[in-house]
Scaffold this motif. Sequence first.
Motif, PDB file in Angstrom:
ATOM      1  N   GLU A 105       9.000   1.284   7.522  1.00 60.65           N
ATOM      2  CA  GLU A 105       9.736   2.462   7.061  1.00 60.65           C
ATOM      3  C   GLU A 105      10.974   2.063   6.267  1.00 60.65           C
ATOM      4  O   GLU A 105      11.273   2.652   5.221  1.00 60.65           O
ATOM      5  CB  GLU A 105      10.117   3.321   8.263  1.00 60.65           C
ATOM      6  N   PHE A 108       9.855   0.788   2.923  1.00 60.63           N
ATOM      7  CA  PHE A 108       9.483   1.870   2.017  1.00 60.63           C
ATOM      8  C   PHE A 108      10.722   2.579   1.475  1.00 60.63           C
ATOM      9  O   PHE A 108      10.774   2.951   0.289  1.00 60.63           O
ATOM     10  CB  PHE A 108       8.580   2.865   2.748  1.00 60.63           C
ATOM     11  N   GLU A 170       1.768   3.279  -4.581  1.00 55.72           N
ATOM     12  CA  GLU A 170       2.099   3.290  -3.163  1.00 55.72           C
ATOM     13  C   GLU A 170       3.071   4.413  -2.833  1.00 55.72           C
ATOM     14  O   GLU A 170       2.944   5.085  -1.799  1.00 55.72           O
ATOM     15  CB  GLU A 170       2.705   1.939  -2.783  1.00 55.72           C
ATOM     16  N   ILE A 174       2.155   7.366  -0.130  1.00 51.66           N
ATOM     17  CA  ILE A 174       2.919   7.505   1.109  1.00 51.66           C
ATOM     18  C   ILE A 174       3.763   8.772   1.107  1.00 51.66           C
ATOM     19  O   ILE A 174       3.814   9.500   2.110  1.00 51.66           O
ATOM     20  CB  ILE A 174       3.791   6.260   1.331  1.00 51.66           C
ATOM     21  N   SER A 175       4.442   9.056   0.004  1.00 56.68           N
ATOM     22  CA  SER A 175       5.326  10.232  -0.029  1.00 56.68           C
ATOM     23  C   SER A 175       4.546  11.532   0.095  1.00 56.68           C
ATOM     24  O   SER A 175       4.990  12.467   0.759  1.00 56.68           O
ATOM     25  CB  SER A 175       6.145  10.224  -1.328  1.00 56.68           C
ATOM     26  N   LYS A 177       1.540  11.651   1.458  1.00 56.37           N
ATOM     27  CA  LYS A 177       0.634  11.468   2.605  1.00 56.37           C
ATOM     28  C   LYS A 177      -0.827  11.703   2.217  1.00 56.37           C
ATOM     29  O   LYS A 177      -1.586  12.378   2.913  1.00 56.37           O
ATOM     30  CB  LYS A 177       1.027  12.400   3.749  1.00 56.37           C
ATOM     31  N   LEU A 219      -2.556   2.598   6.694  1.00 51.19           N
ATOM     32  CA  LEU A 219      -1.552   3.667   6.693  1.00 51.19           C
ATOM     33  C   LEU A 219      -1.881   4.735   7.733  1.00 51.19           C
ATOM     34  O   LEU A 219      -0.987   5.266   8.405  1.00 51.19           O
ATOM     35  CB  LEU A 219      -1.474   4.305   5.301  1.00 51.19           C
ATOM     36  N   TYR A 223       0.414   5.792  10.952  1.00 55.77           N
ATOM     37  CA  TYR A 223       0.758   7.186  11.212  1.00 55.77           C
ATOM     38  C   TYR A 223       0.281   7.621  12.595  1.00 55.77           C
ATOM     39  O   TYR A 223       0.948   8.407  13.284  1.00 55.77           O
ATOM     40  CB  TYR A 223       0.134   8.073  10.122  1.00 55.77           C
TER      41      TYR A 223
END
Length: 273
Positions: A105, A108, A170, A174-175, A177, A219, A223
């Motif tokens: 985290e 990122f 990426e 990720i942002s 989801k 990922l 999560y």
Amino acid sequence: MGLGNYKAAAQTYRQMYTLSDSLRLREKRNGVLDFATLYETKEKEAQLVEQAAQLREHRIFLLFSACVIGLLGVLLWRNVRHSRIVKAKNRTMASKIDNLLEYKEELFRRKEENLQLAEQLQAAESELQQRDKAARLLAPQAPLTENEPSVSDEPSDSDDIDRALFDKLEREIISRKLFLQPESPREGLIEQMHVPQNKFPKLFKRYAHTNFSQYLNNLRLDYATRMLKEHPKYTVETISQECGFKNPPNFYKLFSEQFSMTPAEYRDSRNLL
């Protein structure tokens, strides 16, 4: 002595007959008593033999029971010891997983800050270039000399461009989801980010050190660990579906391979921390 005296002879014969019968009855009675005594003796011997056999069987049973109880005690001790070792290992692993998630985290967030700074820098450079072009249009044109280079963009490093493109991919995954979608978002990313079809898998192979499907699964597993920690009342099946896994058995398998423990063991270890 009793010749001619029939009555005396009959009386004597009767007495002899009675005595004979009495002797025969006594012999029979004695024989029966002897037989009864012999039978009773053999019966007692048989009872003694049976009691000895029962006592021997009872001792064997007690010995066998003691061996079984001892073996069960050893197995129980080994099971308890193994369970304690596994719980200690799971607690340590759960702590490492939490630290790894915090590191990811933080990484990122740093990447996000770097991308924002890069975008701001790129916007500033673009603005400066536009101003420079406007100034050159307004200024008188001077002839180019041999020592003065012509205005042209210098070619950028290919590795830096690919790295920046992967970071944007990426960031988008990720942002937004996108990894939570059951279906692969590959085609949408290729179209949105204008990435060539043949270059897309190479970017993940080079910078993520895995293929795109495994990257999404990693990922999803990260999560899932957050959901297991933040939602203790959710079932594992519900969490697997929320994380984009189509079937729970596949989620169990991937989670165990990734973290060396089952989702339930991770949740229990988290409760013990």
